[in-house]
Design an enzyme around this catalytic site. Sequence first.
Site, PDB file in Angstrom:
ATOM      1  N   GLN A 127      -4.194   7.298   4.018  1.00 26.84           N
ATOM      2  CA  GLN A 127      -3.005   7.452   3.167  1.00 26.84           C
ATOM      3  C   GLN A 127      -3.334   6.922   1.781  1.00 26.84           C
ATOM      4  OE1 GLN A 127       0.125   4.908   4.517  1.00 26.84           O
ATOM      5  NE2 GLN A 127       1.446   5.334   2.792  1.00 26.84           N
ATOM      6  N   SER A 130      -0.625   3.888  -2.382  1.00 25.93           N
ATOM      7  CA  SER A 130      -0.484   2.672  -3.194  1.00 25.93           C
ATOM      8  C   SER A 130      -1.564   2.574  -4.271  1.00 25.93           C
ATOM      9  CB  SER A 130      -0.579   1.423  -2.312  1.00 25.93           C
ATOM     10  OG  SER A 130       0.368   1.483  -1.281  1.00 25.93           O
ATOM     11  N   GLU A 245       7.811   8.449  10.993  1.00 26.12           N
ATOM     12  CA  GLU A 245       6.959   7.643  11.857  1.00 26.12           C
ATOM     13  C   GLU A 245       7.724   6.426  12.375  1.00 26.12           C
ATOM     14  OE1 GLU A 245       4.486   7.822  13.578  1.00 26.12           O
ATOM     15  OE2 GLU A 245       4.284   5.703  14.018  1.00 26.12           O
ATOM     16  N   ASN A 376       8.960  -7.448   2.836  1.00 28.59           N
ATOM     17  CA  ASN A 376      10.237  -7.881   3.430  1.00 28.59           C
ATOM     18  C   ASN A 376      11.296  -8.215   2.377  1.00 28.59           C
ATOM     19  OD1 ASN A 376       9.059  -7.512   5.870  1.00 28.59           O
ATOM     20  ND2 ASN A 376       9.243  -9.620   6.585  1.00 28.59           N
ATOM     21  N   GLU A 377      10.866  -8.724   1.226  1.00 21.14           N
ATOM     22  CA  GLU A 377      11.842  -9.063   0.175  1.00 21.14           C
ATOM     23  C   GLU A 377      12.576  -7.788  -0.280  1.00 21.14           C
ATOM     24  OE1 GLU A 377       8.616  -9.859   0.078  1.00 21.14           O
ATOM     25  OE2 GLU A 377       8.701 -12.020   0.469  1.00 21.14           O
TER      26      GLU A 377
HETATM   27  C1  LIG Z   1      -1.570  -3.910   6.476  1.00 21.52           C
HETATM   28  C2  LIG Z   1      -1.319  -3.004   5.307  1.00 21.52           C
HETATM   29  C3  LIG Z   1      -1.759  -1.689   5.350  1.00 21.52           C
HETATM   30  C4  LIG Z   1      -1.529  -0.853   4.278  1.00 21.52           C
HETATM   31  N1  LIG Z   1      -2.048   0.412   4.329  1.00 21.52           N
HETATM   32  C5  LIG Z   1      -1.848   1.244   3.287  1.00 21.52           C
HETATM   33  C6  LIG Z   1      -2.442   2.548   3.283  1.00 21.52           C
HETATM   34  O1  LIG Z   1      -3.169   2.946   4.202  1.00 21.52           O
HETATM   35  N2  LIG Z   1      -2.214   3.344   2.218  1.00 21.52           N
HETATM   36  C7  LIG Z   1      -1.429   2.982   1.177  1.00 21.52           C
HETATM   37  O2  LIG Z   1      -1.217   3.781   0.286  1.00 21.52           O
HETATM   38  N3  LIG Z   1      -0.892   1.725   1.125  1.00 21.52           N
HETATM   39  C8  LIG Z   1      -1.081   0.862   2.148  1.00 21.52           C
HETATM   40  N4  LIG Z   1      -0.561  -0.416   2.111  1.00 21.52           N
HETATM   41  C9  LIG Z   1       0.113  -0.856   0.884  1.00 21.52           C
HETATM   42  C10 LIG Z   1       1.595  -1.169   1.021  1.00 21.52           C
HETATM   43  O3  LIG Z   1       2.357  -0.011   1.041  1.00 21.52           O
HETATM   44  C11 LIG Z   1       1.948  -2.094  -0.178  1.00 21.52           C
HETATM   45  O4  LIG Z   1       1.258  -3.308   0.016  1.00 21.52           O
HETATM   46  C12 LIG Z   1       3.419  -2.368  -0.268  1.00 21.52           C
HETATM   47  O5  LIG Z   1       4.093  -1.215  -0.673  1.00 21.52           O
HETATM   48  C13 LIG Z   1       3.701  -3.508  -1.289  1.00 21.52           C
HETATM   49  O6  LIG Z   1       3.118  -3.236  -2.503  1.00 21.52           O
HETATM   50  P1  LIG Z   1       2.173  -4.285  -3.262  1.00 21.52           P
HETATM   51  O7  LIG Z   1       1.190  -4.812  -2.304  1.00 21.52           O
HETATM   52  O8  LIG Z   1       1.669  -3.631  -4.506  1.00 21.52           O
HETATM   53  O9  LIG Z   1       3.120  -5.495  -3.629  1.00 21.52           O
HETATM   54  P2  LIG Z   1       4.115  -5.578  -4.875  1.00 21.52           P
HETATM   55  O10 LIG Z   1       5.012  -4.399  -4.875  1.00 21.52           O
HETATM   56  O11 LIG Z   1       3.339  -5.856  -6.116  1.00 21.52           O
HETATM   57  O12 LIG Z   1       4.953  -6.854  -4.488  1.00 21.52           O
HETATM   58  C14 LIG Z   1       4.448  -8.170  -4.676  1.00 21.52           C
HETATM   59  C15 LIG Z   1       5.551  -9.135  -4.304  1.00 21.52           C
HETATM   60  O13 LIG Z   1       6.686  -8.927  -5.151  1.00 21.52           O
HETATM   61  C16 LIG Z   1       7.845  -8.672  -4.355  1.00 21.52           C
HETATM   62  N5  LIG Z   1       8.683  -7.651  -4.976  1.00 21.52           N
HETATM   63  C17 LIG Z   1       8.267  -6.496  -5.543  1.00 21.52           C
HETATM   64  N6  LIG Z   1       9.343  -5.771  -5.969  1.00 21.52           N
HETATM   65  C18 LIG Z   1      10.436  -6.499  -5.638  1.00 21.52           C
HETATM   66  C19 LIG Z   1      11.842  -6.276  -5.779  1.00 21.52           C
HETATM   67  N7  LIG Z   1      12.324  -5.164  -6.356  1.00 21.52           N
HETATM   68  N8  LIG Z   1      12.685  -7.241  -5.312  1.00 21.52           N
HETATM   69  C20 LIG Z   1      12.207  -8.375  -4.726  1.00 21.52           C
HETATM   70  N9  LIG Z   1      10.879  -8.621  -4.560  1.00 21.52           N
HETATM   71  C21 LIG Z   1      10.009  -7.714  -5.013  1.00 21.52           C
HETATM   72  C22 LIG Z   1       7.325  -8.172  -3.020  1.00 21.52           C
HETATM   73  O14 LIG Z   1       8.224  -8.425  -1.984  1.00 21.52           O
HETATM   74  C23 LIG Z   1       6.045  -8.963  -2.861  1.00 21.52           C
HETATM   75  O15 LIG Z   1       6.316 -10.218  -2.302  1.00 21.52           O
HETATM   76  C24 LIG Z   1      -0.806  -1.304   3.143  1.00 21.52           C
HETATM   77  C25 LIG Z   1      -0.380  -2.628   3.101  1.00 21.52           C
HETATM   78  C26 LIG Z   1      -0.647  -3.477   4.151  1.00 21.52           C
HETATM   79  C27 LIG Z   1      -0.202  -4.900   4.060  1.00 21.52           C
END
Ligand SMILES: Cc1cc2nc3c(=O)[nH]c(=O)nc-3n(C[C@H](O)[C@H](O)[C@H](O)COP(=O)(O)OP(=O)(O)OC[C@H]3O[C@@H](n4cnc5c(N)ncnc54)[C@H](O)[C@@H]3O)c2cc1C
Length: 403
Positions: A127, A130, A245, A376-377
Amino acid sequence: MRLESTPELEAFRRKVRSFVAEHAPGVKAHSGVRAPDPGLMPAIREWTAKLYEAGFLGIGWPAEYGGRPDAHPLEPFVVAEEIARARTWPPVGAASLASAALIDFGSTEQQARFLPRIRTCEDVWCQLFSEPEAGSDLAALRTRARREGEEFVVDGQKVWTTNGQHADMGYLLARTDGDAPKHKGITAFALDMRCPGVDIRPLREITGTTDFNEVFLDGVRIPAANVIGRVNDGWQVAMSSLGRERSGVAARGVELFAVLDDLLGLAEETPVGGRPGLDDSATRQAIGELAARVHVNAAMIGLAQSRMLHGTEQPADALLGKIFFSELNHDLADFGLRLQGTDGLLVEDDPEAVAGGWWQDAHLYSRAYTIAGGANEVLRTQVAERGLGMPREPRRPSPDPKA
Ligand SMILES: Cc1cc2nc3c(=O)[nH]c(=O)nc-3n(C[C@H](O)[C@H](O)[C@H](O)COP(=O)(O)OP(=O)(O)OC[C@H]3O[C@@H](n4cnc5c(N)ncnc54)[C@H](O)[C@@H]3O)c2cc1C
């Protein structure tokens, strides 16, 4: 008899259980959704193909591609649960996500080209959604795809790509209209991961394993025939396939019962204050509370399944299930580590580490579940807004004036 089960579904469960016992490629060494070591991939591809061949995967697909549309809607959940119960490998890759997009939005030609290769596991999918600046706010993605004749040329970077190092195909989102509002100018593509310009760089995580990758896309040429759905309609394609899913959550309920059993075993063997942990009242209370939460988790899954069957799903069902599971999963691993006292500080490779360091790894990995599938946030805000009908958060100023 489980909530919403039937004698037919229980017979199906027995069939799946014996199939898993006969064909599964051994016990998975770590908790969570992990990318296999390269040496394991041939066995896991074979296992995934066997599950499709037996009719245990792709159950809801159209009949012409091997699906069984008349099957009981809970069969996919039963399969996921039985795989989790055996603590073996789930099917590798993001095939269920990609196939949902292909079935709902793909052309007949795309379905005929890609779906059979998913069933034989000749193609493992990943996928590619991100990006470093687009996770929770996925629509902020910046990877660009510009049209050149019968091709699109893609430049950008993806991150967090689970199983990217093993993938043959990628389900890619890229921006095709930089002037449109941010949800409207995105297109979904099927990308051959072996194309020139695709650079997959595995990331080594705090667990010491490599589950995710960075994927750099530099002048990658994708045939226009690989656009899934309509150009600039990729947001709808992505949201629809993500929403389809649901069986993974059933597996997670089973996983937690297994971890609870392990925790009881650990407490029996681990001295606390000079006697077995199970004789220590504080330890007993802590385990009792965790056990109660494991049962609540199972009840929440049963309730959500029941509502799904009766068409009475609530907007917050999946959100609450994901938050509750991921925090409980962390707390179980955390308690397992604490119970070990200073031994809990040993690293996984240390020969003295309890259970080969399984608890250490599970503890470190448990944060992943609080982020994956929506942090979760962010989900809590969605529960407030969609589940409880609270007013929407005021929009924050965006650095992108078109957003
Ligand atoms: C185990 C795992 C597998 C994954 N596999 C894939 C994959 O195969 N393909 C893919 O495309 N992606 C994948 N992901 C990515 C996943 O979709 C993102 O990690 C997720 O969407 C969060 O984005 P970020 O990591 O950029 O965090 P950010 O969006 O940068 O967030 C960072 C922090 O800020 C907080 N935050 C952000 N926005 C807000 C808001 N509006 N209000 C309150 N708090 C906020 C979040 O809660 C978090 O604590 C995977 C992630 C994990 C952990």
